[in-house]
Enzyme design. Structure first.
Site, PDB file in Angstrom:
ATOM      1  N   GLU A 114       0.824  -1.218   0.000  1.00 15.58           N
ATOM      2  CA  GLU A 114       0.000   0.000   0.000  1.00 15.58           C
ATOM      3  C   GLU A 114       0.855   1.263   0.000  1.00 15.58           C
ATOM      4  O   GLU A 114       1.937   1.293   0.595  1.00 15.58           O
ATOM      5  CB  GLU A 114      -0.868   0.013   1.267  1.00 15.58           C
ATOM      6  CG  GLU A 114      -1.834  -1.141   1.313  1.00 15.58           C
ATOM      7  CD  GLU A 114      -2.414  -1.390   2.710  1.00 15.58           C
ATOM      8  OE1 GLU A 114      -3.528  -1.920   2.765  1.00 15.58           O
ATOM      9  OE2 GLU A 114      -1.765  -1.066   3.708  1.00 15.58           O
ATOM     10  N   ASP A 140      -7.671  -5.109   8.611  1.00 17.24           N
ATOM     11  CA  ASP A 140      -7.266  -3.862   7.943  1.00 17.24           C
ATOM     12  C   ASP A 140      -7.152  -4.026   6.436  1.00 17.24           C
ATOM     13  O   ASP A 140      -6.409  -3.297   5.789  1.00 17.24           O
ATOM     14  CB  ASP A 140      -5.954  -3.338   8.553  1.00 17.24           C
ATOM     15  CG  ASP A 140      -4.815  -4.346   8.440  1.00 17.24           C
ATOM     16  OD1 ASP A 140      -5.064  -5.463   7.963  1.00 17.24           O
ATOM     17  OD2 ASP A 140      -3.678  -4.019   8.828  1.00 17.24           O
TER      18      ASP A 140
HETATM   19  P1  NAD Z   1       2.297 -10.683  13.440  1.00 14.78           P
HETATM   20  O1  NAD Z   1       2.184 -11.655  12.316  1.00 14.78           O
HETATM   21  O2  NAD Z   1       3.644 -10.351  13.984  1.00 14.78           O
HETATM   22  O3  NAD Z   1       1.421 -11.205  14.679  1.00 14.78           O
HETATM   23  C1  NAD Z   1       0.108 -11.669  14.540  1.00 14.78           C
HETATM   24  C2  NAD Z   1      -0.172 -12.699  15.620  1.00 14.78           C
HETATM   25  O4  NAD Z   1      -1.564 -13.079  15.516  1.00 14.78           O
HETATM   26  C3  NAD Z   1       0.657 -13.974  15.464  1.00 14.78           C
HETATM   27  O5  NAD Z   1       1.394 -14.216  16.628  1.00 14.78           O
HETATM   28  C4  NAD Z   1      -0.393 -15.063  15.207  1.00 14.78           C
HETATM   29  O6  NAD Z   1      -0.065 -16.327  15.774  1.00 14.78           O
HETATM   30  C5  NAD Z   1      -1.633 -14.445  15.865  1.00 14.78           C
HETATM   31  N1  NAD Z   1      -2.903 -14.994  15.415  1.00 14.78           N
HETATM   32  C6  NAD Z   1      -3.287 -15.280  14.146  1.00 14.78           C
HETATM   33  N2  NAD Z   1      -4.545 -15.789  14.159  1.00 14.78           N
HETATM   34  C7  NAD Z   1      -4.947 -15.792  15.450  1.00 14.78           C
HETATM   35  C8  NAD Z   1      -6.145 -16.196  16.105  1.00 14.78           C
HETATM   36  N3  NAD Z   1      -7.167 -16.700  15.418  1.00 14.78           N
HETATM   37  N4  NAD Z   1      -6.226 -16.059  17.441  1.00 14.78           N
HETATM   38  C9  NAD Z   1      -5.180 -15.554  18.163  1.00 14.78           C
HETATM   39  N5  NAD Z   1      -4.019 -15.163  17.603  1.00 14.78           N
HETATM   40  C10 NAD Z   1      -3.905 -15.282  16.255  1.00 14.78           C
HETATM   41  O7  NAD Z   1       1.547  -9.367  12.964  1.00 14.78           O
HETATM   42  P2  NAD Z   1       1.646  -7.897  13.573  1.00 14.78           P
HETATM   43  O8  NAD Z   1       2.695  -7.110  12.909  1.00 14.78           O
HETATM   44  O9  NAD Z   1       1.625  -7.985  15.070  1.00 14.78           O
HETATM   45  O10 NAD Z   1       0.249  -7.302  13.067  1.00 14.78           O
HETATM   46  C11 NAD Z   1      -0.965  -7.762  13.627  1.00 14.78           C
HETATM   47  C12 NAD Z   1      -2.106  -7.280  12.763  1.00 14.78           C
HETATM   48  O11 NAD Z   1      -2.223  -5.859  12.878  1.00 14.78           O
HETATM   49  C13 NAD Z   1      -1.915  -7.566  11.272  1.00 14.78           C
HETATM   50  O12 NAD Z   1      -3.129  -8.028  10.743  1.00 14.78           O
HETATM   51  C14 NAD Z   1      -1.541  -6.232  10.684  1.00 14.78           C
HETATM   52  O13 NAD Z   1      -1.931  -6.119   9.348  1.00 14.78           O
HETATM   53  C15 NAD Z   1      -2.330  -5.298  11.582  1.00 14.78           C
HETATM   54  N6  NAD Z   1      -1.836  -3.930  11.661  1.00 14.78           N
HETATM   55  C16 NAD Z   1      -2.758  -2.951  11.708  1.00 14.78           C
HETATM   56  C17 NAD Z   1      -2.349  -1.635  11.812  1.00 14.78           C
HETATM   57  C18 NAD Z   1      -3.384  -0.553  11.935  1.00 14.78           C
HETATM   58  O14 NAD Z   1      -3.048   0.631  11.831  1.00 14.78           O
HETATM   59  N7  NAD Z   1      -4.636  -0.878  12.173  1.00 14.78           N
HETATM   60  C19 NAD Z   1      -0.996  -1.317  11.845  1.00 14.78           C
HETATM   61  C20 NAD Z   1      -0.059  -2.353  11.828  1.00 14.78           C
HETATM   62  C21 NAD Z   1      -0.499  -3.670  11.742  1.00 14.78           C
END
Ligand code: NAD
Length: 347
Positions: free
Chosen positions: A64, A235
């Site tokens: 993005e 997101d």
């Molecule tokens: P990451 O991959 O480091 O961590 C995600 C965690 O979620 C992993 O440890 C995984 O095992 C866990 N997980 C997956 N499915 C699950 C479930 N059903 N139940 C419990 N845990 C589960 O990712 P990250 O960098 O920590 O990002 C997390 C999320 O936040 C991503 O989807 C990312 O796109 C989003 N994000 C959003 C914003 C925002 O501004 N809203 C900003 C950054 C990241």
């Protein structure tokens, strides 16, 4: 005549410099100061040039571009989201961004934004919760214990005093990592065996999971009256975390509706379902929490103005920081119209 020397090089904030900046300030001071910049920009929301981010989708992820512009400064961020990346030792989310001078169009800062995105996402979540969460909240459930999780915890402690955390992740190793990091920082941490256990006694629930599907991380029966939900993991189109019934009971706050309607939890709802814009609450145009039993939801997807604020904050810090690397990014011929002559002279 060539441009003044200082304008021809661009300060570069590497990952190493960003870590030094965060460690020098302390993460919680950094988050608190960054939150103030975000609030300042949310208060002048209407004066920004805004657009929903431009997304290129592929089977395993998304790339993005996120631009925002104000009177004197322009910013953009490049960011990806690839939930399967962690399996090959890569981050789910990486980013870098640029701040530019509107008057000349010249870049004035290039920065890593993988760490900075985690900081700005957490700071924005905590700002939203400051206005929406129950005032006496002490305990937060943190579902999804990956890269973003500790940042969220620190922002909620810095801005709201939340120091009790209940953690859950489908991968116990992620919870162990998160619990160890947070315990070291003085949090009261409980690792839980499931979502139902994690939300017990929590006034705030943060969902930060990564999966490229419409998942039900949180089901309706687990959401009690008065709870604040900070949903950051949904997101992208086709990527959500909350059961639809929660959305029907909650007061929903979003960043930029044209973007969130497509990417947020509310993609599950009809396009005319009422939602409110967070900036109005921050600007005092709409109330914060309206009562003890209200269920509030910050349907966070991440918006370009938060990155603009983050780059603006880092620019102000870097001005005071010695030894920041400068990049030779801008061609500077003696005669601005003799760009090719500069190559000839270099040969
Ligand atoms: P990451 O991959 O480091 O961590 C995600 C965690 O979620 C992993 O440890 C995984 O095992 C866990 N997980 C997956 N499915 C699950 C479930 N059903 N139940 C419990 N845990 C589960 O990712 P990250 O960098 O920590 O990002 C997390 C999320 O936040 C991503 O989807 C990312 O796109 C989003 N994000 C959003 C914003 C925002 O501004 N809203 C900003 C950054 C990241």
């Amino acid at each position: 005549m060539s441009a003044p020397a200082a304008l021809n090089v661009v300060p570069f904030v590497s990952v190493d410099t960003m870590m030094k900046l965060i460690n020098r300030h302390g993460a919680e001071r950094f988050l608190t100061e960054l939150a103030a910049y975000i609030e300042e920009d949310f208060r002048r929301w209407e004066s920004f040039q805004k657009t929903a981010r431009v997304a290129a989708h592929s089977p395993d992820g998304v790339i993005e571009l996120m631009p925002a512009s104000h009177d004197t400064l322009y910013a953009f961020k490049y960011v990806n989201g690839h939930p399967k990346n962690t399996r090959s030792g890569r981050q789910t989310v990486t980013a870098f961004g640029l701040l530019a001078d509107v008057a000349t169009g010249y870049p004035i800062l290039l920065s890593e934004m993988t760490l900075l995105t985690a900081m700005r996402t957490a700071a924005t979540s905590a700002v939203a919760a400051k206005y929406l969460a129950p005032p006496a909240a002490r305990t937060m459930a943190l579902i999804g214990n990956g890269a973003q999780s500790e940042f969220q915890a620190l922002a909620f402690r810095a801005l709201l005093g939340i120091d009790r955390l209940r953690l859950y992740d489908i991968d116990p190793a992620a919870t162990r990592k998160c619990a160890a990091n947070l315990a070291r920082l003085g949090f009261d941490v409980t690792a839980c065996a499931g979502v139902a256990e994690a939300v017990q006694g929590a006034q705030i629930v943060t969902t930060a999971t990564a999966d490229k599907q419409c998942a039900t991380i949180l089901s309706d029966n687990l959401v009690g009256a008065g709870m604040h939900i900070n949903a950051i993991g949904g997101d992208c189109p086709g990527k959500t975390e909350l059961h639809r019934d929660i959305l029907l009971r909650a007061r929903i706050l979003v960043e930029y509706p044209p973007q969130t309607r497509v990417e947020g939890e509310i993609q599950q709802l009809p396009p005319d379902h009422p939602v409110e814009e967070l900036w109005r609450v921050i600007a005092g145009q709409a109330p914060g929490r309206r009562g003890a039993s209200e269920i509030t939801l910050f349907d966070s997807v991440g918006f370009a103005i938060e990155d603009f604020s983050a780059l603006r904050y880092v620019r102000d810090q870097v001005l005071l920081m010695p030894g920041v690397e400068k990049l030779d990014m801008l061609a500077d011929p003696d005669d601005p119209r003799d760009l090719f002559g500069m190559i000839l002279r270099a040969a």
